[in-house]
Design a protein around this motif. Structure first.
Motif, short mmCIF file in Angstrom:
data_model
loop_
_atom_site.label_atom_id
_atom_site.label_comp_id
_atom_site.label_asym_id
_atom_site.label_seq_id
_atom_site.Cartn_x
_atom_site.Cartn_y
_atom_site.Cartn_z
N GLN A 68 -1.76 3.82 1.14
CA GLN A 68 -1.59 2.43 0.76
C GLN A 68 -2.73 1.62 1.35
O GLN A 68 -3.15 1.86 2.48
CB GLN A 68 -0.25 1.88 1.27
CG GLN A 68 0.05 0.47 0.79
CD GLN A 68 1.43 0.00 1.18
OE1 GLN A 68 2.11 0.66 1.96
NE2 GLN A 68 1.86 -1.13 0.64
N ASP A 69 -3.26 0.70 0.57
CA ASP A 69 -4.39 -0.09 1.05
C ASP A 69 -4.01 -0.89 2.28
O ASP A 69 -2.86 -1.30 2.45
CB ASP A 69 -4.90 -1.01 -0.06
CG ASP A 69 -5.60 -0.23 -1.16
OD1 ASP A 69 -6.07 0.88 -0.89
OD2 ASP A 69 -5.66 -0.73 -2.30
N ALA A 70 -4.99 -1.12 3.14
CA ALA A 70 -4.75 -1.75 4.44
C ALA A 70 -4.22 -3.17 4.28
O ALA A 70 -4.52 -3.88 3.31
CB ALA A 70 -6.05 -1.78 5.24
N THR A 71 -3.41 -3.57 5.26
CA THR A 71 -2.86 -4.93 5.29
C THR A 71 -3.98 -5.96 5.37
O THR A 71 -4.95 -5.78 6.11
CB THR A 71 -1.92 -5.09 6.49
OG1 THR A 71 -0.82 -4.19 6.34
CG2 THR A 71 -1.40 -6.51 6.59
N PRO A 163 -0.68 -4.92 0.66
CA PRO A 163 -0.92 -4.81 -0.78
C PRO A 163 -0.02 -3.77 -1.43
O PRO A 163 0.39 -2.78 -0.80
CB PRO A 163 -2.39 -4.39 -0.86
CG PRO A 163 -2.98 -4.78 0.46
CD PRO A 163 -1.88 -4.59 1.45
N SER A 164 0.26 -4.00 -2.68
CA SER A 164 1.03 -3.03 -3.46
C SER A 164 0.08 -2.10 -4.20
O SER A 164 0.44 -1.51 -5.22
CB SER A 164 1.93 -3.77 -4.45
OG SER A 164 1.18 -4.67 -5.24
N THR A 213 -2.50 2.98 7.60
CA THR A 213 -1.89 3.66 6.47
C THR A 213 -0.38 3.57 6.56
O THR A 213 0.20 3.81 7.63
CB THR A 213 -2.32 5.14 6.44
OG1 THR A 213 -3.74 5.22 6.37
CG2 THR A 213 -1.73 5.84 5.22
N THR A 214 0.27 3.22 5.44
CA THR A 214 1.72 3.16 5.39
C THR A 214 2.26 4.41 4.72
O THR A 214 1.88 4.73 3.59
CB THR A 214 2.19 1.92 4.61
OG1 THR A 214 1.63 0.75 5.21
CG2 THR A 214 3.71 1.81 4.62
N GLY A 245 0.72 9.43 0.82
CA GLY A 245 0.88 10.77 1.36
C GLY A 245 0.69 11.88 0.36
O GLY A 245 0.60 13.06 0.75
N MET A 246 0.65 11.57 -0.94
CA MET A 246 0.47 12.61 -1.96
C MET A 246 -0.89 13.27 -1.80
O MET A 246 -1.90 12.61 -1.55
CB MET A 246 0.59 12.01 -3.36
CG MET A 246 1.95 11.48 -3.72
SD MET A 246 2.02 10.83 -5.42
CE MET A 246 1.90 12.36 -6.37
#
Length: 318
Positions: A68-71, A163-164, A213-214, A245-246
């Motif tokens: 997931q893109d960084a906050t 971010p989504s 990373t989330t 994580g994929m």
């Protein structure tokens, strides 16, 4: 007689041996010609290979994961007081939507007047008010960091947005970096257990920086770059369903050539720009191979393109 002759002979042999050793140690052969030094007993084991003509493509595959893109931190651009907050914690916002409003009040000096009789009066003047609306720079889940009536300043973080959006990222080896000197801006992304391969854009190759990373369970992992590890990163299109994580593979088409002169990479000293090969003469005597400068093109990791310095069907040492 033997008593004197044998010691003399032994002394002479020792002197000759000593002279030979001095010659070997301090006066080696001065033959500096750039030809292959191959002894007759070893020549049968020397491998040669012909310069061939064919097609070659430089496709680099980098294995990595979806993250997931960084906050994103949202900063105030005006010193003042938070007049109101337009969003709640964990609300979903779109890029460009207002998050909060900042009010800056600057007191003004009163207007002073003196009448004909010398009486002085002062009339208050309203404060000069400046407003600033802080907008969401990206879409995602917002977390306000300030409350109403809280004072703030320029550069203060007033909200964060997770971010989504997602990216694919992976570590690039040193050998792959040389093959990516003219990398395009897109790659083909293949996900393990995911949709059919698709294109990801905004392809970047560079040293790793500090990132958060989330994971699928919502946990956050912060990774600090060391300035030496190099990563490849590209943005996943919003219409593709992915999860953090994929496992992913990024395939980059970094160039191709048709009817190119090719030799195995093991036959070349150097891999980028220019190098050397050992060119076997027309006689086929590998022991007479000459070090020859060549210009290099693209490589697929097995063969490499020769753009100058050789001709088709010539033989080189491998």
């Amino acid at each position: 007689m033997k008593r004197f002759v044998w010691p003399a002979i032994k002394t002479l042999i020792a002197v000759i041996a000593a002279v030979a050793l001095v010659k070997i140690a301090f006066f080696p052969s001065q033959n500096n010609s750039a030809t292959a030094d191959i002894s007759p007993g070893y020549a049968a084991n020397v491998k040669t290979v012909a310069v061939t003509t064919g097609n070659i493509s430089n496709t680099v595959e980098v294995k990595g994961r979806i993250v997931q893109d960084a906050t994103v931190e949202v900063q105030a651009d005006l010193a003042g007081v938070v007049d109101s907050v337009a969003v709640e914690k964990d609300a979903q916002v779109n890029a460009g939507e207002p998050l909060l409003y900042i009010k800056h009040s600057e007191p003004q000096s009163p207007v002073t007047k003196t009448d004909e009789e010398g009486n002085v009066t002062q009339t208050p003047v309203a404060d000069k008010v400046t407003w600033s609306t802080i907008y969401a720079p990206v879409s995602g889940t917002v977390t306000p960091k300030v409350i109403r009536q809280q004072e703030t300043g320029v550069g203060v973080v007033v909200a964060t947005i997770a971010p989504s959006t997602y990216s694919a990222t992976g570590t690039v080896s040193a050998a792959q970096q040389y093959r990516l000197t003219n990398a395009p801006t897109a790659a083909t992304l293949t996900l393990e257990g995911g949709p059919a391969p698709f294109q990801c854009n905004n392809l970047k190759v560079g040293t790793k920086s500090t990132s958060t990373t989330t994971g699928e369970n919502g946990s956050k992992t912060t990774t600090s770059g060391d300035g030496t590890s190099v990563e490849m990163r590209c943005s996943v299109p919003g219409d593709q369903k992915v999860f953090a994580g994929m496992a992913a593979t990024m395939s980059v088409d970094a160039g191709s050539a048709s009817d190119a002169l090719l030799v195995p990479v093991t036959a070349v000293e150097g891999k980028v720009g220019s190098g050397f090969v050992w060119l076997v003469p027309e006689s086929g005597d590998a022991s007479k191979a000459v070090k020859t400068a060549v210009k290099l093109g693209i490589t697929d990791g097995t063969n490499i393109q020769i753009t100058a310095g050789l001709k088709a069907d010539q033989q080189v040492l491998q």
